[in-house]
Structures are given as structure tokens and as C-alpha cells.
Design a protein around this motif. Structure first.
Motif, PDB file in Angstrom:
ATOM      1  N   ALA A   4      11.383  -0.070   5.358  1.00  0.00           N
ATOM      2  CA  ALA A   4      11.228  -1.467   4.939  1.00  0.00           C
ATOM      3  C   ALA A   4      10.670  -1.579   3.526  1.00  0.00           C
ATOM      4  O   ALA A   4      10.816  -2.625   2.884  1.00  0.00           O
ATOM      5  CB  ALA A   4      10.325  -2.210   5.922  1.00  0.00           C
ATOM      6  N   THR A   5      10.042  -0.524   3.022  1.00  0.00           N
ATOM      7  CA  THR A   5       9.515  -0.553   1.655  1.00  0.00           C
ATOM      8  C   THR A   5      10.613  -0.430   0.616  1.00  0.00           C
ATOM      9  O   THR A   5      10.387  -0.708  -0.560  1.00  0.00           O
ATOM     10  CB  THR A   5       8.523   0.602   1.435  1.00  0.00           C
ATOM     11  OG1 THR A   5       9.235   1.853   1.538  1.00  0.00           O
ATOM     12  CG2 THR A   5       7.397   0.558   2.458  1.00  0.00           C
ATOM     13  N   GLY A   6      11.795   0.045   1.036  1.00  0.00           N
ATOM     14  CA  GLY A   6      12.868   0.314   0.090  1.00  0.00           C
ATOM     15  C   GLY A   6      12.773   1.687  -0.551  1.00  0.00           C
ATOM     16  O   GLY A   6      13.671   2.090  -1.300  1.00  0.00           O
ATOM     17  N   LEU A   7      11.710   2.415  -0.236  1.00  0.00           N
ATOM     18  CA  LEU A   7      11.506   3.723  -0.860  1.00  0.00           C
ATOM     19  C   LEU A   7      12.527   4.761  -0.406  1.00  0.00           C
ATOM     20  O   LEU A   7      12.740   5.770  -1.088  1.00  0.00           O
ATOM     21  CB  LEU A   7      10.095   4.236  -0.559  1.00  0.00           C
ATOM     22  CG  LEU A   7       8.945   3.416  -1.166  1.00  0.00           C
ATOM     23  CD1 LEU A   7       7.607   3.855  -0.574  1.00  0.00           C
ATOM     24  CD2 LEU A   7       8.925   3.572  -2.687  1.00  0.00           C
ATOM     25  N   LEU A   8      13.147   4.531   0.762  1.00  0.00           N
ATOM     26  CA  LEU A   8      14.127   5.483   1.283  1.00  0.00           C
ATOM     27  C   LEU A   8      15.557   5.148   0.877  1.00  0.00           C
ATOM     28  O   LEU A   8      16.481   5.878   1.239  1.00  0.00           O
ATOM     29  CB  LEU A   8      14.033   5.555   2.813  1.00  0.00           C
ATOM     30  CG  LEU A   8      12.745   6.114   3.400  1.00  0.00           C
ATOM     31  CD1 LEU A   8      12.812   6.113   4.928  1.00  0.00           C
ATOM     32  CD2 LEU A   8      12.477   7.521   2.891  1.00  0.00           C
ATOM     33  N   ASP A   9      15.759   4.057   0.162  1.00  0.00           N
ATOM     34  CA  ASP A   9      17.121   3.669  -0.228  1.00  0.00           C
ATOM     35  C   ASP A   9      17.785   4.798  -1.011  1.00  0.00           C
ATOM     36  O   ASP A   9      17.215   5.340  -1.964  1.00  0.00           O
ATOM     37  CB  ASP A   9      17.094   2.403  -1.085  1.00  0.00           C
ATOM     38  CG  ASP A   9      16.755   1.167  -0.274  1.00  0.00           C
ATOM     39  OD1 ASP A   9      16.624   1.280   0.956  1.00  0.00           O
ATOM     40  OD2 ASP A   9      16.623   0.079  -0.876  1.00  0.00           O
ATOM     41  N   ALA A  54       0.825  -1.207   0.000  1.00  0.00           N
ATOM     42  CA  ALA A  54       0.000   0.000   0.000  1.00  0.00           C
ATOM     43  C   ALA A  54       0.860   1.258   0.000  1.00  0.00           C
ATOM     44  O   ALA A  54       0.542   2.248  -0.681  1.00  0.00           O
ATOM     45  CB  ALA A  54      -0.931  -0.006   1.203  1.00  0.00           C
ATOM     46  N   LEU A  55       1.959   1.235   0.762  1.00  0.00           N
ATOM     47  CA  LEU A  55       2.840   2.406   0.808  1.00  0.00           C
ATOM     48  C   LEU A  55       3.564   2.595  -0.523  1.00  0.00           C
ATOM     49  O   LEU A  55       3.709   3.725  -1.011  1.00  0.00           O
ATOM     50  CB  LEU A  55       3.846   2.255   1.948  1.00  0.00           C
ATOM     51  CG  LEU A  55       3.262   2.333   3.361  1.00  0.00           C
ATOM     52  CD1 LEU A  55       4.337   2.002   4.396  1.00  0.00           C
ATOM     53  CD2 LEU A  55       2.679   3.720   3.635  1.00  0.00           C
ATOM     54  N   ARG A  56       4.002   1.499  -1.134  1.00  0.00           N
ATOM     55  CA  ARG A  56       4.663   1.607  -2.440  1.00  0.00           C
ATOM     56  C   ARG A  56       3.693   2.125  -3.496  1.00  0.00           C
ATOM     57  O   ARG A  56       4.059   2.949  -4.340  1.00  0.00           O
ATOM     58  CB  ARG A  56       5.232   0.249  -2.843  1.00  0.00           C
ATOM     59  CG  ARG A  56       6.390  -0.237  -1.971  1.00  0.00           C
ATOM     60  CD  ARG A  56       6.943  -1.549  -2.477  1.00  0.00           C
ATOM     61  NE  ARG A  56       7.992  -2.079  -1.598  1.00  0.00           N
ATOM     62  CZ  ARG A  56       7.907  -3.250  -0.974  1.00  0.00           C
ATOM     63  NH1 ARG A  56       6.830  -4.022  -1.125  1.00  0.00           N
ATOM     64  NH2 ARG A  56       8.896  -3.659  -0.202  1.00  0.00           N
ATOM     65  N   ALA A  57       2.449   1.654  -3.428  1.00  0.00           N
ATOM     66  CA  ALA A  57       1.447   2.127  -4.384  1.00  0.00           C
ATOM     67  C   ALA A  57       1.166   3.608  -4.181  1.00  0.00           C
ATOM     68  O   ALA A  57       1.014   4.360  -5.149  1.00  0.00           O
ATOM     69  CB  ALA A  57       0.160   1.312  -4.228  1.00  0.00           C
ATOM     70  N   ALA A  58       1.102   4.042  -2.933  1.00  0.00           N
ATOM     71  CA  ALA A  58       0.881   5.457  -2.648  1.00  0.00           C
ATOM     72  C   ALA A  58       2.017   6.305  -3.200  1.00  0.00           C
ATOM     73  O   ALA A  58       1.793   7.357  -3.810  1.00  0.00           O
ATOM     74  CB  ALA A  58       0.729   5.675  -1.144  1.00  0.00           C
TER      75      ALA A  58
END
Length: 289
Positions: A81-86, A58-62
Motif C-alpha cells: 500500500a505504500t507503493g514501495l513495491l511497485d 513511517a514506512l516510506r520514511a524508513a
């Protein structure tokens, strides 16, 4: 602009309000994120556990829809944990910065804990971090004036008394920790560039030992403490003198007024000029007449 607030949760989550054991079921599931302008991940227990796959999806989709995502304190672990902050900068509460860096080595962890904005992602430390992020978002949406007025409405009535209480607590902690001489030495050099090795040399200890002692007894690293001390002195000069902000920046060790304004806003939610206007001592009836 009005904001609609939705409290959303993953499947099966129930929050228990302590000390009353009555369960509270949140009104929205993850579908509540649809159409959101901002997703705010709050602090939560169990931050070391792997988040549910549905939450990560859900967070990746957002993020894929261009939604701004903010996280406070241990909530940063869920976002990470989503990897979005890498490859991005992020922060969390000082107790968890090393853990965050270890668990997510591709992040650039900022140890100060003030609001870090990197692209559509915002992170901050806990406790008042949620307020800091909301004011930051409000400033982006409605401008500095509205954010400043909101900050004064929320903070000004409590700030002066809170400062007095905190000063007493800080003094008692310092007296019992053996850091008092080094703290006084630092406070006498707020206008000077001071490095971590120089602070450690004054305390006659290693930089790692010094950092552990500061974190244990103040909740800050030495350089974080120095920043807070500089802001505290800037607040005093703003309320007790007519010294221009440019000179206050120099007296408190900031390389320019712009740097002072940036740190001041991060730690107080307002600008030096607005703080001076809100906290300027008012004349008593006797002085008026």
C-alpha cells in the motif's frame, strides 16, 4: 552482533490476546522505527483495509533512510500500500496471491511463497515465513555458517517427527480428493521436466480446475507441490544415501546443483550439505558394539 527487538504500532492500536480478552499495548509507537536496521511487518487481520496514513508515512520514511523492510503473509499488503513495491517482485501466502496481484497490479507476484528479496524489500508467505525471513536476514548479516547453525538449532529437533506427521496428513488428504493417481504420477517423474498442461492432461481436467483442486487439497499449486516433492526426495537421498549433491540435483529434476541449493535453502533454511550432516542416521548401541 546483538539484535534489539522493538514491538511498534500505529496510534490507537491495541492487540487482544485470545481467548483472554486482556488488551496488550505495544511498548513502542511509530517513532520506534527511528534508527532501526530492519522493519518487519507481521501478518495481521484486516489486510484489505487501507493502512493509516501515519503507518504508510513511517514506512516510506524508513525506506528513504535505506532501512531494510520485510513483510510476512498479509503484512505484505501493508507494505504494498505504500507503493514501495511497485515494479518489484513480492509474494504472500498462497490464499492471497491472486488478491495481492489484483489490488496491486504493478507488483510482480511470485506464487511460490518462499522468501523474495528485491532491493531492500523482503516478502514471504505466512506461518513459518517469519522464521524464513529472519534466517535470511541473519545470513546476510552474519554469514551462511551462523544462519545454518541457527536453523539447525531451531528446526532439527522437530523436523523428522514433523515430516512423519505431515506425510500421514498428506496421504489422507490425497486419498479423499481424487488427486492420488496424479500425485503418484508426478512423484514417479521427479527427475523429468513436467509442465502444468501435462499434469492437467494426466488428471483429465483443465489447468485452472487442476490448480483450484491442488490449492484446496494441498495448499499449493501443482508446480509448487512438485517443487516440494522434489525437495522431499532430495532430503531422503541426503539422509539415506551417500549420493553426491550433483547427482541428487539430477535425480530430483533440478537443472543444476546451484538451483537445488537455492530452492533447498528457501524451503528448509539450510543447505543440502548441512542438512545431510544434521540428519544423517546415527548408529544404534547394538550397531556400535
Amino acid at each position: 552482533m546483538e539484535y534489539e527487538v522493538r514491538l511498534c504500532a500505529g496510534p490507537g492500536l491495541r492487540v487482544f490476546c485470545s481467548p483472554d480478552p486482556t488488551p496488550i499495548t505495544l511498548p513502542w509507537d511509530l517513532e520506534g522505527l527511528a534508527g532501526a536496521d530492519v522493519v518487519l511487518i507481521t501478518e495481521h487481520p484486516g489486510h484489505c483495509d487501507e493502512p493509516p496514513a501515519s503507518v504508510l508515512a513511517a514506512l516510506r520514511a524508513a525506506a528513504g533512510r535505506g532501512i531494510r523492510i520485510a513483510a510476512v503473509g498479509t503484512g505484505v499488503f501493508t507494505l504494498a500500500a505504500t507503493g514501495l513495491l511497485d515494479g518489484r517482485r513480492a509474494t504472500t501466502g498462497w490464499r492471497h496471491t491472486e488478491e495481492l496481484q489484483t489490488r496491486h497490479p504493478r507488483l510482480q507476484v511470485d506464487p511460490l511463497g518462499t522468501v523474495v528479496e528485491d532491493g531492500p524489500f523482503l516478502t514471504t508467505a505466512g506461518v513459518l515465513g517469519g522464521l524464513d525471513i529472519c534466517l535470511h536476514l541473519l545470513r546476510s548479516d552474519r554469514g551462511a555458517r551462523v544462519a545454518g547453525e541457527t536453523a539447525r538449532e531451531l528446526i532439527t529437533p522437530l523436523q523428522l517427527e514433523a515430516d512423519r506427521v505431515q506425510d500421514t496428513i498428506d496421504r489422507e488428504i490425497m486419498d479423499s480428493s481424487g488427486l492420488e493417481p496424479t500425485l503418484r504420477w508426478l512423484e514417479s517423474r521427479l527427475d523429468q521436466a513436467v509442465t502444468l498442461p501435462e499434469i492437467a492432461a494426466h488428471a483429465r481436467t483443465s489447468t485452472s480446475s487442476l490448480t483450484r483442486r491442488f490449492r484446496t487439497h494441498t495448499g499449493h499449486t501443482p508446480l509448487q507441490y512438485l517443487l516440494h516433492a522434489r525437495i522431499a526426495e532430495a532430503k531422503r537421498l541426503l539422509t539415506e544415501t551417500d549420493i553426491p549433491v550433483e547427482q541428487i540435483a539430477a535425480r530430483t529434476g533440478f537443472s543444476s546443483p546451484a538451483v537445488l541449493r537455492r530452492h533447498f535453502h528457501s524451503l528448509t533454511g539450510t543447505t543440502p550439505r548441512s542438512y545431510r550432516q544434521a540428519h544423517r542416521a546415527k548408529p544404534t548401541l547394538e550397531e556400535q558394539g
